[in-house]
Design an enzyme around this catalytic site. Structure first.
Site, PDB file in Angstrom:
ATOM      1  N   ASP A 143      -7.901  -5.626   0.407  1.00  0.00           N
ATOM      2  CA  ASP A 143      -8.334  -6.618  -0.753  1.00  0.00           C
ATOM      3  C   ASP A 143      -8.044  -8.276  -0.599  1.00  0.00           C
ATOM      4  O   ASP A 143      -8.417  -8.884  -1.294  1.00  0.00           O
ATOM      5  CB  ASP A 143      -7.735  -6.097  -2.112  1.00  0.00           C
ATOM      6  CG  ASP A 143      -8.456  -4.723  -2.610  1.00  0.00           C
ATOM      7  OD1 ASP A 143      -9.804  -4.724  -2.168  1.00  0.00           O
ATOM      8  OD2 ASP A 143      -7.667  -3.623  -2.811  1.00  0.00           O
TER       9      ASP A 143
ATOM     10  N   HIS B 155       0.929  -1.049   0.091  1.00  0.00           N
ATOM     11  CA  HIS B 155       0.042  -0.107   0.032  1.00  0.00           C
ATOM     12  C   HIS B 155       1.003   1.182  -0.224  1.00  0.00           C
ATOM     13  O   HIS B 155       1.930   1.169   0.605  1.00  0.00           O
ATOM     14  CB  HIS B 155      -0.925   0.036   1.411  1.00  0.00           C
ATOM     15  CG  HIS B 155      -2.060   0.810   1.362  1.00  0.00           C
ATOM     16  ND1 HIS B 155      -2.008   2.308   1.402  1.00  0.00           N
ATOM     17  CD2 HIS B 155      -3.400   0.733   0.626  1.00  0.00           C
ATOM     18  CE1 HIS B 155      -3.259   2.771   1.308  1.00  0.00           C
ATOM     19  NE2 HIS B 155      -4.138   1.801   0.716  1.00  0.00           N
TER      20      HIS B 155
END
Ligand code: CMC
Length: 436
Positions: A371, A313
Protein backbone atom coordinates in the site's frame (compact mmCIF):
# COMPACT_ATOMS: atom_id res chain seq x y z
CA UNK A 1 -1.94 -33.69 4.13
CA UNK A 2 1.44 -35.38 4.59
CA UNK A 3 2.48 -36.54 8.06
CA UNK A 4 5.90 -35.30 9.14
CA UNK A 5 8.45 -37.84 10.39
CA UNK A 6 7.90 -36.80 14.01
CA UNK A 7 5.08 -36.04 16.43
CA UNK A 8 4.60 -33.36 19.07
CA UNK A 9 4.09 -34.26 22.71
CA UNK A 10 2.04 -32.04 24.95
CA UNK A 11 2.76 -32.49 28.63
CA UNK A 12 1.21 -30.82 31.67
CA UNK A 13 2.85 -29.79 34.92
CA UNK A 14 -0.17 -30.92 36.96
CA UNK A 15 0.41 -34.61 36.34
CA UNK A 16 -2.37 -34.97 33.73
CA UNK A 17 -1.42 -37.53 31.06
CA UNK A 18 0.60 -36.15 28.18
CA UNK A 19 -0.76 -36.27 24.64
CA UNK A 20 0.82 -37.00 21.30
CA UNK A 21 -0.19 -34.74 18.48
CA UNK A 22 0.36 -35.46 14.78
CA UNK A 23 2.57 -33.03 12.84
CA UNK A 24 1.93 -32.36 9.15
CA UNK A 25 4.41 -31.02 6.62
CA UNK A 26 3.47 -28.69 3.79
CA UNK A 27 5.41 -28.59 0.52
CA UNK A 28 7.21 -25.51 1.88
CA UNK A 29 6.85 -23.40 4.99
CA UNK A 30 6.37 -24.28 8.65
CA UNK A 31 4.90 -27.63 9.71
CA UNK A 32 1.64 -27.63 11.64
CA UNK A 33 0.64 -29.44 14.82
CA UNK A 34 -2.80 -31.04 14.44
CA UNK A 35 -4.76 -30.11 17.57
CA UNK A 36 -8.19 -31.23 16.36
CA UNK A 37 -8.43 -33.97 18.99
CA UNK A 38 -7.10 -31.76 21.79
CA UNK A 39 -10.47 -30.77 23.24
CA UNK A 40 -11.88 -34.29 23.00
CA UNK A 41 -8.89 -35.74 24.83
CA UNK A 42 -7.97 -33.01 27.31
CA UNK A 43 -11.07 -30.78 27.61
CA UNK A 44 -8.87 -27.79 26.75
CA UNK A 45 -8.80 -25.33 23.87
CA UNK A 46 -5.81 -23.49 22.44
CA UNK A 47 -5.73 -19.72 22.82
CA UNK A 48 -4.52 -17.69 19.85
CA UNK A 49 -6.29 -14.36 19.34
CA UNK A 50 -5.34 -12.85 15.98
CA UNK A 51 -4.27 -16.31 14.73
CA UNK A 52 -0.58 -15.58 15.39
CA UNK A 53 0.30 -19.28 15.39
CA UNK A 54 -2.75 -20.92 13.87
CA UNK A 55 -3.15 -22.37 10.38
CA UNK A 56 -6.89 -22.20 9.79
CA UNK A 57 -6.86 -24.40 6.68
CA UNK A 58 -4.68 -26.21 4.18
CA UNK A 59 -4.28 -24.36 0.91
CA UNK A 60 -2.39 -24.84 -2.36
CA UNK A 61 -2.98 -21.39 -3.81
CA UNK A 62 -0.58 -18.77 -2.46
CA UNK A 63 2.60 -19.05 -0.43
CA UNK A 64 4.37 -16.24 1.41
CA UNK A 65 7.82 -16.48 2.96
CA UNK A 66 7.69 -13.44 5.16
CA UNK A 67 11.34 -13.58 6.19
CA UNK A 68 12.62 -13.81 2.63
CA UNK A 69 10.01 -11.41 1.29
CA UNK A 70 8.79 -14.00 -1.22
CA UNK A 71 5.31 -14.35 -2.69
CA UNK A 72 4.30 -17.28 -4.90
CA UNK A 73 1.01 -17.73 -6.75
CA UNK A 74 0.61 -21.47 -7.34
CA UNK A 75 4.39 -21.73 -7.06
CA UNK A 76 5.25 -18.92 -9.48
CA UNK A 77 7.13 -15.90 -8.06
CA UNK A 78 5.10 -12.70 -8.14
CA UNK A 79 7.94 -10.94 -9.98
CA UNK A 80 7.59 -13.37 -12.92
CA UNK A 81 3.80 -13.31 -12.93
CA UNK A 82 3.73 -9.51 -12.84
CA UNK A 83 6.12 -9.18 -15.77
CA UNK A 84 5.15 -12.15 -17.95
CA UNK A 85 1.40 -12.59 -17.44
CA UNK A 86 -1.64 -10.35 -17.37
CA UNK A 87 -4.32 -10.17 -14.71
CA UNK A 88 -6.70 -12.57 -16.42
CA UNK A 89 -3.90 -15.15 -16.81
CA UNK A 90 -3.33 -14.67 -13.08
CA UNK A 91 -7.03 -15.22 -12.39
CA UNK A 92 -6.96 -18.43 -14.44
CA UNK A 93 -3.89 -19.59 -12.56
CA UNK A 94 -5.35 -18.86 -9.12
CA UNK A 95 -8.66 -20.51 -9.95
CA UNK A 96 -7.38 -23.55 -11.83
CA UNK A 97 -3.90 -24.17 -10.48
CA UNK A 98 -2.06 -23.87 -13.81
CA UNK A 99 -1.33 -21.08 -16.27
CA UNK A 100 -3.52 -21.28 -19.37
CA UNK A 101 -2.12 -22.42 -22.73
CA UNK A 102 -3.08 -20.31 -25.73
CA UNK A 103 -6.56 -21.77 -26.48
CA UNK A 104 -7.38 -21.85 -22.74
CA UNK A 105 -6.20 -18.27 -22.43
CA UNK A 106 -8.29 -17.05 -25.35
CA UNK A 107 -11.33 -18.95 -24.09
CA UNK A 108 -11.00 -17.59 -20.54
CA UNK A 109 -10.42 -13.99 -21.63
CA UNK A 110 -13.48 -14.20 -23.90
CA UNK A 111 -15.58 -15.78 -21.16
CA UNK A 112 -14.75 -13.07 -18.62
CA UNK A 113 -15.15 -10.21 -21.08
CA UNK A 114 -18.56 -11.56 -22.14
CA UNK A 115 -19.87 -11.29 -18.58
CA UNK A 116 -18.86 -7.70 -17.86
CA UNK A 117 -22.34 -6.18 -18.06
CA UNK A 118 -24.47 -6.07 -14.91
CA UNK A 119 -28.23 -6.34 -14.66
CA UNK A 120 -29.73 -2.99 -15.67
CA UNK A 121 -31.68 -2.97 -12.41
CA UNK A 122 -28.36 -2.43 -10.60
CA UNK A 123 -28.50 1.25 -11.64
CA UNK A 124 -31.72 1.72 -9.72
CA UNK A 125 -30.33 -0.08 -6.71
CA UNK A 126 -27.40 2.37 -6.74
CA UNK A 127 -29.78 5.31 -6.67
CA UNK A 128 -30.70 4.43 -3.11
CA UNK A 129 -27.24 5.55 -1.97
CA UNK A 130 -26.26 9.14 -1.19
CA UNK A 131 -23.96 10.51 -3.88
CA UNK A 132 -21.30 11.20 -1.25
CA UNK A 133 -21.39 7.66 0.17
CA UNK A 134 -18.00 6.01 0.61
CA UNK A 135 -17.44 3.70 -2.42
CA UNK A 136 -16.69 0.78 -0.08
CA UNK A 137 -20.13 1.21 1.54
CA UNK A 138 -21.65 1.19 -1.93
CA UNK A 139 -19.58 -1.78 -3.07
CA UNK A 140 -20.43 -3.88 -0.03
CA UNK A 141 -24.07 -3.34 -0.93
CA UNK A 142 -23.67 -3.90 -4.67
CA UNK A 143 -21.69 -7.12 -4.33
CA UNK A 144 -24.12 -8.50 -1.75
CA UNK A 145 -26.98 -7.53 -4.07
CA UNK A 146 -25.58 -9.70 -6.88
CA UNK A 147 -27.12 -12.68 -5.09
CA UNK A 148 -30.51 -11.07 -5.66
CA UNK A 149 -29.87 -10.96 -9.41
CA UNK A 150 -28.14 -14.22 -10.28
CA UNK A 151 -30.27 -16.91 -8.70
CA UNK A 152 -28.79 -19.59 -10.93
CA UNK A 153 -25.37 -19.39 -9.29
CA UNK A 154 -26.07 -19.16 -5.58
CA UNK A 155 -25.74 -22.81 -4.52
CA UNK A 156 -22.27 -23.00 -3.02
CA UNK A 157 -22.40 -26.81 -3.01
CA UNK A 158 -22.95 -26.99 -6.76
CA UNK A 159 -19.58 -26.87 -8.61
CA UNK A 160 -21.19 -25.39 -11.73
CA UNK A 161 -22.82 -22.63 -9.67
CA UNK A 162 -19.46 -21.90 -8.05
CA UNK A 163 -17.78 -21.77 -11.46
CA UNK A 164 -20.34 -19.35 -12.92
CA UNK A 165 -20.34 -17.20 -9.78
CA UNK A 166 -16.54 -16.92 -10.04
CA UNK A 167 -16.73 -15.78 -13.67
CA UNK A 168 -19.51 -13.33 -12.91
CA UNK A 169 -17.75 -11.82 -9.92
CA UNK A 170 -14.41 -11.33 -11.71
CA UNK A 171 -16.14 -9.95 -14.80
CA UNK A 172 -18.57 -7.62 -13.05
CA UNK A 173 -16.41 -6.14 -10.30
CA UNK A 174 -14.77 -3.53 -12.59
CA UNK A 175 -18.22 -2.52 -13.86
CA UNK A 176 -19.53 -2.16 -10.30
CA UNK A 177 -16.50 -0.21 -9.07
CA UNK A 178 -16.73 2.15 -12.07
CA UNK A 179 -20.49 2.55 -11.51
CA UNK A 180 -19.89 3.41 -7.84
CA UNK A 181 -17.40 6.08 -9.02
CA UNK A 182 -19.62 7.50 -11.77
CA UNK A 183 -22.57 7.68 -9.40
CA UNK A 184 -20.48 9.65 -6.91
CA UNK A 185 -19.36 12.21 -9.50
CA UNK A 186 -22.77 12.38 -11.18
CA UNK A 187 -21.62 11.23 -14.61
CA UNK A 188 -23.43 8.72 -16.84
CA UNK A 189 -22.44 5.09 -16.46
CA UNK A 190 -20.30 3.73 -19.27
CA UNK A 191 -21.24 0.27 -20.50
CA UNK A 192 -18.31 -2.15 -20.82
CA UNK A 193 -16.61 -2.56 -24.19
CA UNK A 194 -15.58 -6.14 -24.69
CA UNK A 195 -12.97 -5.46 -27.35
CA UNK A 196 -10.79 -3.79 -24.70
CA UNK A 197 -8.55 -5.56 -22.22
CA UNK A 198 -9.79 -6.10 -18.65
CA UNK A 199 -7.77 -3.11 -17.36
CA UNK A 200 -8.39 -1.00 -20.50
CA UNK A 201 -12.11 -1.57 -20.19
CA UNK A 202 -12.02 -0.49 -16.55
CA UNK A 203 -10.11 2.70 -17.41
CA UNK A 204 -12.71 3.55 -20.06
CA UNK A 205 -15.66 2.82 -17.73
CA UNK A 206 -14.01 5.09 -15.15
CA UNK A 207 -12.77 7.99 -17.23
CA UNK A 208 -14.66 7.79 -20.53
CA UNK A 209 -17.87 9.72 -21.18
CA UNK A 210 -20.50 9.20 -23.87
CA UNK A 211 -19.47 12.58 -25.37
CA UNK A 212 -16.22 11.43 -26.93
CA UNK A 213 -14.09 8.39 -27.70
CA UNK A 214 -11.80 7.27 -24.92
CA UNK A 215 -8.32 6.21 -25.96
CA UNK A 216 -6.68 3.83 -23.52
CA UNK A 217 -3.11 4.82 -22.58
CA UNK A 218 -1.10 1.55 -22.75
CA UNK A 219 1.26 2.58 -19.92
CA UNK A 220 -1.64 3.27 -17.56
CA UNK A 221 -3.41 0.11 -18.74
CA UNK A 222 -0.34 -1.97 -17.95
CA UNK A 223 0.12 -0.20 -14.59
CA UNK A 224 -3.46 -0.91 -13.57
CA UNK A 225 -3.17 -4.50 -14.71
CA UNK A 226 -0.09 -4.82 -12.51
CA UNK A 227 -1.92 -3.33 -9.53
CA UNK A 228 -4.60 -5.98 -10.09
CA UNK A 229 -2.01 -8.79 -10.30
CA UNK A 230 -0.17 -7.66 -7.16
CA UNK A 231 -3.41 -7.59 -5.17
CA UNK A 232 -4.94 -10.78 -6.59
CA UNK A 233 -4.33 -13.07 -3.61
CA UNK A 234 -2.40 -13.11 -0.36
CA UNK A 235 -3.25 -16.37 1.38
CA UNK A 236 -5.15 -16.28 4.70
CA UNK A 237 -5.34 -12.54 5.37
CA UNK A 238 -8.26 -11.00 7.29
CA UNK A 239 -10.63 -10.56 4.33
CA UNK A 240 -9.87 -13.97 2.84
CA UNK A 241 -10.39 -15.63 6.21
CA UNK A 242 -13.64 -13.66 6.47
CA UNK A 243 -14.77 -15.00 3.09
CA UNK A 244 -13.88 -18.55 4.12
CA UNK A 245 -15.63 -18.23 7.47
CA UNK A 246 -18.69 -16.65 5.93
CA UNK A 247 -18.80 -19.24 3.13
CA UNK A 248 -18.33 -22.09 5.61
CA UNK A 249 -21.95 -21.65 6.70
CA UNK A 250 -23.02 -22.54 3.16
CA UNK A 251 -24.05 -19.01 2.24
CA UNK A 252 -23.98 -18.06 -1.44
CA UNK A 253 -20.70 -16.91 -3.05
CA UNK A 254 -21.86 -13.32 -3.63
CA UNK A 255 -22.73 -12.92 0.05
CA UNK A 256 -19.39 -14.41 1.09
CA UNK A 257 -17.47 -12.03 -1.21
CA UNK A 258 -19.50 -9.08 0.11
CA UNK A 259 -18.25 -10.05 3.59
CA UNK A 260 -14.69 -9.92 2.21
CA UNK A 261 -15.29 -6.45 0.80
CA UNK A 262 -16.55 -5.27 4.18
CA UNK A 263 -13.50 -6.66 5.98
CA UNK A 264 -11.06 -5.24 3.43
CA UNK A 265 -12.36 -1.74 4.10
CA UNK A 266 -10.55 -1.46 7.46
CA UNK A 267 -7.42 0.75 7.64
CA UNK A 268 -5.26 -2.08 9.03
CA UNK A 269 -6.02 -4.05 5.84
CA UNK A 270 -7.09 -2.80 2.38
CA UNK A 271 -8.05 0.62 3.71
CA UNK A 272 -4.34 1.25 4.34
CA UNK A 273 -3.81 2.52 0.78
CA UNK A 274 -6.35 5.28 1.34
CA UNK A 275 -4.98 5.98 4.82
CA UNK A 276 -1.45 6.07 3.43
CA UNK A 277 -2.22 8.65 0.78
CA UNK A 278 -4.16 10.76 3.29
CA UNK A 279 -1.11 10.58 5.57
CA UNK A 280 1.22 11.73 2.75
CA UNK A 281 -1.12 14.58 1.83
CA UNK A 282 -1.35 15.60 5.45
CA UNK A 283 2.45 15.72 5.89
CA UNK A 284 2.74 17.57 2.58
CA UNK A 285 0.19 20.16 3.70
CA UNK A 286 2.13 20.70 6.94
CA UNK A 287 5.43 21.38 5.17
CA UNK A 288 6.39 18.23 3.23
CA UNK A 289 9.87 16.70 3.42
CA UNK A 290 10.91 19.24 6.07
CA UNK A 291 8.29 17.80 8.43
CA UNK A 292 9.28 14.15 8.00
CA UNK A 293 11.43 14.06 11.14
CA UNK A 294 8.65 15.50 13.29
CA UNK A 295 6.17 13.01 11.85
CA UNK A 296 8.52 10.10 12.49
CA UNK A 297 8.85 11.14 16.12
CA UNK A 298 5.07 10.95 16.42
CA UNK A 299 5.04 7.51 14.82
CA UNK A 300 7.61 6.28 17.33
CA UNK A 301 5.69 7.74 20.25
CA UNK A 302 3.42 4.93 21.46
CA UNK A 303 0.98 7.41 23.00
CA UNK A 304 0.39 9.34 19.79
CA UNK A 305 -1.60 6.59 18.09
CA UNK A 306 0.07 7.60 14.81
CA UNK A 307 1.31 4.82 12.50
CA UNK A 308 3.37 5.00 9.39
CA UNK A 309 0.66 3.74 7.06
CA UNK A 310 1.84 1.44 4.29
CA UNK A 311 4.53 0.07 6.59
CA UNK A 312 4.61 -3.19 8.52
CA UNK A 313 2.95 -6.51 7.88
CA UNK A 314 1.88 -9.50 9.95
CA UNK A 315 3.72 -11.92 7.66
CA UNK A 316 6.45 -9.94 5.87
CA UNK A 317 9.43 -9.25 8.09
CA UNK A 318 11.34 -8.13 5.02
CA UNK A 319 10.58 -5.88 2.05
CA UNK A 320 7.14 -6.78 0.65
CA UNK A 321 7.95 -7.96 -2.92
CA UNK A 322 4.76 -6.28 -4.10
CA UNK A 323 6.01 -2.93 -2.80
CA UNK A 324 9.15 -3.27 -4.96
CA UNK A 325 7.10 -3.93 -8.09
CA UNK A 326 4.74 -1.12 -7.18
CA UNK A 327 7.61 1.32 -6.83
CA UNK A 328 8.74 0.38 -10.36
CA UNK A 329 5.24 0.93 -11.69
CA UNK A 330 5.12 4.24 -9.85
CA UNK A 331 8.27 5.39 -11.68
CA UNK A 332 6.81 4.31 -15.05
CA UNK A 333 3.45 6.00 -14.54
CA UNK A 334 4.88 9.24 -13.18
CA UNK A 335 7.38 9.28 -16.09
CA UNK A 336 4.60 8.71 -18.64
CA UNK A 337 2.50 11.51 -17.17
CA UNK A 338 5.42 13.90 -16.74
CA UNK A 339 5.01 13.84 -12.96
CA UNK A 340 8.58 12.75 -12.10
CA UNK A 341 8.76 15.55 -9.57
CA UNK A 342 5.53 14.60 -7.88
CA UNK A 343 5.95 15.93 -4.32
CA UNK A 344 4.10 13.01 -2.72
CA UNK A 345 6.36 10.49 -4.44
CA UNK A 346 9.41 12.40 -3.19
CA UNK A 347 7.91 12.51 0.27
CA UNK A 348 7.16 8.76 0.24
CA UNK A 349 10.73 7.99 -0.83
CA UNK A 350 12.09 10.19 1.96
CA UNK A 351 9.86 8.52 4.55
CA UNK A 352 10.93 5.11 3.30
CA UNK A 353 14.62 6.04 3.40
CA UNK A 354 14.40 7.32 6.97
CA UNK A 355 12.29 4.39 8.16
CA UNK A 356 14.61 1.79 6.66
CA UNK A 357 17.54 3.29 8.60
CA UNK A 358 15.71 4.03 11.84
CA UNK A 359 16.21 1.68 14.80
CA UNK A 360 12.51 1.66 15.65
CA UNK A 361 11.64 0.20 12.25
CA UNK A 362 14.77 -1.94 11.87
CA UNK A 363 14.27 -3.65 15.24
CA UNK A 364 10.62 -4.39 14.52
CA UNK A 365 11.38 -5.46 10.95
CA UNK A 366 8.93 -2.94 9.52
CA UNK A 367 9.22 -2.50 5.75
CA UNK A 368 7.03 -0.85 3.13
CA UNK A 369 4.05 -2.98 2.15
CA UNK A 370 2.07 -2.97 -1.09
CA UNK A 371 0.00 0.00 0.00
CA UNK A 372 2.94 2.36 0.39
CA UNK A 373 3.27 3.17 -3.32
CA UNK A 374 -0.02 1.92 -4.77
CA UNK A 375 -1.87 5.08 -3.72
CA UNK A 376 0.60 7.31 -5.55
CA UNK A 377 0.18 5.29 -8.74
CA UNK A 378 -3.60 5.29 -8.47
CA UNK A 379 -3.74 8.99 -7.74
CA UNK A 380 -1.54 9.70 -10.78
CA UNK A 381 -3.90 7.61 -12.95
CA UNK A 382 -6.75 9.80 -11.71
CA UNK A 383 -8.40 7.40 -9.31
CA UNK A 384 -9.82 9.29 -6.33
CA UNK A 385 -8.39 8.37 -2.93
CA UNK A 386 -11.76 7.12 -1.65
CA UNK A 387 -11.84 4.51 -4.43
CA UNK A 388 -8.42 2.96 -3.72
CA UNK A 389 -9.77 0.21 -1.50
CA UNK A 390 -12.46 -0.48 -4.09
CA UNK A 391 -9.69 -1.16 -6.65
CA UNK A 392 -8.08 -3.51 -4.12
CA UNK A 393 -11.44 -5.29 -3.68
CA UNK A 394 -11.84 -5.62 -7.44
CA UNK A 395 -8.41 -7.23 -7.75
CA UNK A 396 -8.73 -9.45 -4.65
CA UNK A 397 -12.09 -10.87 -5.74
CA UNK A 398 -10.35 -13.66 -7.64
CA UNK A 399 -8.30 -14.60 -4.59
CA UNK A 400 -11.38 -14.67 -2.39
CA UNK A 401 -13.32 -16.82 -4.81
CA UNK A 402 -10.40 -19.20 -5.45
CA UNK A 403 -9.96 -19.65 -1.69
CA UNK A 404 -13.68 -20.09 -1.13
CA UNK A 405 -13.94 -22.72 -3.86
CA UNK A 406 -10.86 -24.49 -2.53
CA UNK A 407 -12.46 -24.64 0.92
CA UNK A 408 -15.78 -26.01 -0.35
CA UNK A 409 -13.92 -28.67 -2.34
CA UNK A 410 -11.84 -29.71 0.69
CA UNK A 411 -13.27 -32.91 2.24
CA UNK A 412 -11.99 -31.75 5.65
CA UNK A 413 -13.92 -28.49 5.59
CA UNK A 414 -16.38 -27.78 8.39
CA UNK A 415 -18.31 -24.70 9.41
CA UNK A 416 -15.82 -22.32 11.08
CA UNK A 417 -16.57 -22.07 14.77
CA UNK A 418 -13.78 -20.76 17.03
CA UNK A 419 -14.02 -21.33 20.78
CA UNK A 420 -13.22 -18.94 23.63
CA UNK A 421 -11.70 -18.55 27.05
CA UNK A 422 -14.66 -17.29 29.08
CA UNK A 423 -13.76 -14.53 31.55
CA UNK A 424 -17.21 -13.17 32.37
CA UNK A 425 -19.45 -13.68 35.36
CA UNK A 426 -20.22 -17.22 36.53
CA UNK A 427 -23.88 -18.26 36.83
CA UNK A 428 -26.00 -15.81 38.83
CA UNK A 429 -29.71 -15.04 39.29
CA UNK A 430 -31.45 -11.99 37.83
CA UNK A 431 -32.15 -9.57 40.71
CA UNK A 432 -35.48 -7.79 40.85
CA UNK A 433 -35.55 -4.23 39.47
CA UNK A 434 -35.43 -2.77 42.98
CA UNK A 435 -32.32 -4.82 43.88
CA UNK A 436 -30.22 -3.63 40.89
N1 CMC B 1 3.98 2.26 12.15
C1 CMC B 1 4.50 2.29 13.38
N2 CMC B 1 4.67 1.21 14.16
C2 CMC B 1 4.25 0.05 13.66
C3 CMC B 1 3.68 -0.07 12.38
C4 CMC B 1 3.54 1.10 11.61
N3 CMC B 1 3.00 1.06 10.40
N4 CMC B 1 3.34 -1.36 12.16
C5 CMC B 1 3.70 -2.03 13.25
N5 CMC B 1 4.27 -1.20 14.17
C6 CMC B 1 4.83 -1.57 15.47
C7 CMC B 1 3.74 -1.88 16.49
O1 CMC B 1 3.38 -0.73 17.21
C8 CMC B 1 4.43 -2.91 17.33
O2 CMC B 1 5.36 -2.25 18.17
P1 CMC B 1 5.65 -2.81 19.67
O3 CMC B 1 6.23 -4.18 19.49
O4 CMC B 1 6.60 -1.82 20.25
O5 CMC B 1 4.32 -2.81 20.37
C9 CMC B 1 5.28 -3.71 16.33
O6 CMC B 1 5.55 -2.79 15.28
C10 CMC B 1 4.58 -4.95 15.81
O7 CMC B 1 3.35 -4.54 15.21
P2 CMC B 1 1.96 -5.26 15.43
O8 CMC B 1 0.87 -4.23 15.36
O9 CMC B 1 2.01 -6.14 16.63
O10 CMC B 1 1.93 -6.18 14.12
P3 CMC B 1 0.68 -6.85 13.49
O11 CMC B 1 1.19 -8.02 12.74
O12 CMC B 1 -0.38 -7.10 14.50
O13 CMC B 1 0.13 -5.72 12.49
C11 CMC B 1 -0.21 -4.37 10.58
C12 CMC B 1 0.41 -5.67 11.14
C13 CMC B 1 -0.15 -4.42 9.05
C14 CMC B 1 -1.70 -4.27 10.98
C15 CMC B 1 0.57 -3.17 11.12
O14 CMC B 1 1.91 -3.24 10.71
C16 CMC B 1 -0.04 -1.83 10.67
O15 CMC B 1 -1.00 -1.37 11.28
N6 CMC B 1 0.51 -1.21 9.58
C17 CMC B 1 -0.06 -0.01 9.03
C18 CMC B 1 -1.29 -0.33 8.23
C19 CMC B 1 -0.94 -0.97 6.89
O16 CMC B 1 -0.09 -0.48 6.16
N7 CMC B 1 -1.68 -2.04 6.56
C20 CMC B 1 -1.53 -2.71 5.27
C21 CMC B 1 -1.05 -4.12 5.37
S1 CMC B 1 -0.56 -4.76 3.76
C22 CMC B 1 -1.99 -4.82 2.81
C23 CMC B 1 -3.10 -5.60 3.41
O17 CMC B 1 -2.88 -6.68 3.96
O18 CMC B 1 -4.24 -5.16 3.31
Amino acid sequence: MKLADHKATLSFSNGAPSMELPVYAGTIGPNVIDIRKLYGQTGMFTYDPGFLSTASCQSAITYIDGDKGELLYRGYPIEQIATQCDYLDTCYLLLNGELPNEPERNGFHKLILNHTMVNEQMQFFLRGFRRDAHPMAVLTGLVGALSAFYHDSTDINNPEHRRIAAIRLIAKMPTLVAMAYKYGVGQPYMYPRNDLSYAGNFLRMMFGTPCEDYVVNPVLERALDRIFILHADHEQNASTSTVRLCGSSGTNPFAAIAAGVACLWGPAHGGANEACLNMLEDIQAKGGVAKVGEFMNQVKDKNSGVKLMGFGHRVYKNYDPRAKMMQETCNEVLGELGLENDPLFKLAKELEKIALEDDYFVQRKLYPNVDFYSGIVQRAIGIPVKLFTGIFALARTVGWIAQLNEMIGDPEYKIGRPRQLFTGSTRRDVPTLGQR
